[in-house]
Design an enzyme around this catalytic site. Sequence first.
Site, PDB file in Angstrom:
ATOM      1  N   HIS A   1      -3.698   6.674   4.192  1.00  0.00           N
ATOM      2  CA  HIS A   1      -2.291   6.889   4.550  1.00  0.00           C
ATOM      3  C   HIS A   1      -1.791   8.227   3.994  1.00  0.00           C
ATOM      4  O   HIS A   1      -2.468   8.856   3.174  1.00  0.00           O
ATOM      5  CB  HIS A   1      -1.413   5.739   4.058  1.00  0.00           C
ATOM      6  CG  HIS A   1      -1.545   5.444   2.614  1.00  0.00           C
ATOM      7  ND1 HIS A   1      -2.151   4.325   2.129  1.00  0.00           N
ATOM      8  CD2 HIS A   1      -1.168   6.163   1.546  1.00  0.00           C
ATOM      9  CE1 HIS A   1      -2.144   4.353   0.818  1.00  0.00           C
ATOM     10  NE2 HIS A   1      -1.556   5.453   0.439  1.00  0.00           N
TER      11      HIS A   1
HETATM   12  C1  T46 Z   1      -1.626   5.831  -2.733  1.00  0.00           C
HETATM   13  C2  T46 Z   1      -2.919   5.293  -3.242  1.00  0.00           C
HETATM   14  C3  T46 Z   1      -3.588   6.204  -4.220  1.00  0.00           C
HETATM   15  C4  T46 Z   1       3.496  -2.567  -4.022  1.00  0.00           C
HETATM   16  O1  T46 Z   1       4.106  -3.644  -3.836  1.00  0.00           O
HETATM   17  N1  T46 Z   1       3.969  -1.679  -4.958  1.00  0.00           N
HETATM   18  C5  T46 Z   1       3.351  -0.499  -5.220  1.00  0.00           C
HETATM   19  O2  T46 Z   1       3.813   0.280  -6.088  1.00  0.00           O
HETATM   20  C6  T46 Z   1       2.172  -0.174  -4.460  1.00  0.00           C
HETATM   21  C7  T46 Z   1       1.462   1.149  -4.711  1.00  0.00           C
HETATM   22  C8  T46 Z   1       1.714  -1.074  -3.530  1.00  0.00           C
HETATM   23  N2  T46 Z   1       2.373  -2.247  -3.331  1.00  0.00           N
HETATM   24  C9  T46 Z   1       1.833  -3.208  -2.352  1.00  0.00           C
HETATM   25  C10 T46 Z   1       1.822  -2.731  -0.912  1.00  0.00           C
HETATM   26  C11 T46 Z   1       0.634  -3.473  -0.345  1.00  0.00           C
HETATM   27  O3  T46 Z   1       1.052  -4.750   0.103  1.00  0.00           O
HETATM   28  O4  T46 Z   1       0.464  -3.448  -2.698  1.00  0.00           O
HETATM   29  C12 T46 Z   1      -0.320  -3.644  -1.523  1.00  0.00           C
HETATM   30  C13 T46 Z   1      -1.509  -2.709  -1.505  1.00  0.00           C
HETATM   31  O5  T46 Z   1      -1.009  -1.357  -1.330  1.00  0.00           O
HETATM   32  P1  T46 Z   1      -1.841  -0.244  -0.541  1.00  0.00           P
HETATM   33  O6  T46 Z   1      -2.629  -0.848   0.531  1.00  0.00           O
HETATM   34  O7  T46 Z   1      -0.873   0.839  -0.160  1.00  0.00           O
HETATM   35  O8  T46 Z   1      -2.821   0.272  -1.706  1.00  0.00           O
HETATM   36  P2  T46 Z   1      -3.785   1.540  -1.688  1.00  0.00           P
HETATM   37  O9  T46 Z   1      -4.619   1.435  -2.920  1.00  0.00           O
HETATM   38  O10 T46 Z   1      -4.478   1.707  -0.393  1.00  0.00           O
HETATM   39  O11 T46 Z   1      -2.783   2.797  -1.842  1.00  0.00           O
HETATM   40  C14 T46 Z   1      -2.109   3.017  -3.068  1.00  0.00           C
HETATM   41  C15 T46 Z   1      -0.677   3.492  -2.805  1.00  0.00           C
HETATM   42  O12 T46 Z   1      -0.016   2.571  -1.934  1.00  0.00           O
HETATM   43  C16 T46 Z   1      -0.617   4.876  -2.208  1.00  0.00           C
HETATM   44  O13 T46 Z   1       0.689   5.384  -2.336  1.00  0.00           O
HETATM   45  O14 T46 Z   1      -1.470   7.032  -2.601  1.00  0.00           O
HETATM   46  O15 T46 Z   1      -2.804   3.993  -3.831  1.00  0.00           O
END
Ligand code: T46
Length: 140
Positions: free
Chosen positions: A52
């Site tokens: 993303h």
């Molecule tokens: C990024 C990379 C390095 C939350 O509720 N609060 C939070 O602060 C974050 C970061 C995520 N979430 C929830 C949203 C999703 O339901 O946790 C779940 C997994 O998030 P995501 O799929 O976005 O996780 P990554 O590891 O793919 O991405 C994260 C960050 O979202 C993003 O900003 O740059 O780590």
Amino acid sequence: MSVQQCELVEFPKIEDQRGNLTFIESGRHIPFEIRRVYYIYDVPGWANRGAHGHAALRQILIAINGSFTVHLDDARDQRVEHLCAPNVGLYLPPMIWRDITDFSEGAVCMVLASDFYDEKDYFRNYAKFRKAVESEKDQW
Ligand code: T46
């Protein structure tokens, strides 16, 4: 924004016989005030994270333990950084697509973020991300 603006930042490292200590001061060692800290851990070897971009969020990624690879893309150029030291961070400005791969066993990715979590700030579709970059360019 360009992948060239994704900077590697080295934080202070204080070493003595008892081990090492690294500190990060908001607004001093990184170019924003920290509003949120989160960390990614227990990642299976086959799994990737990210996929993303962000409209406004600025972040620093740190391999606080182990290592992983960050693939950066500004919709024109690509760049790859391997993070493997707890005193080195990777600064990501807005509008950079990131894929994070190759997590080593026990790797922990700590992230310092400029703002609270807001799903509306995410581009989770590459075609939409690319379109947004193109329309920003049109406004220059
Ligand atoms: C990024 C990379 C390095 C939350 O509720 N609060 C939070 O602060 C974050 C970061 C995520 N979430 C929830 C949203 C999703 O339901 O946790 C779940 C997994 O998030 P995501 O799929 O976005 O996780 P990554 O590891 O793919 O991405 C994260 C960050 O979202 C993003 O900003 O740059 O780590």
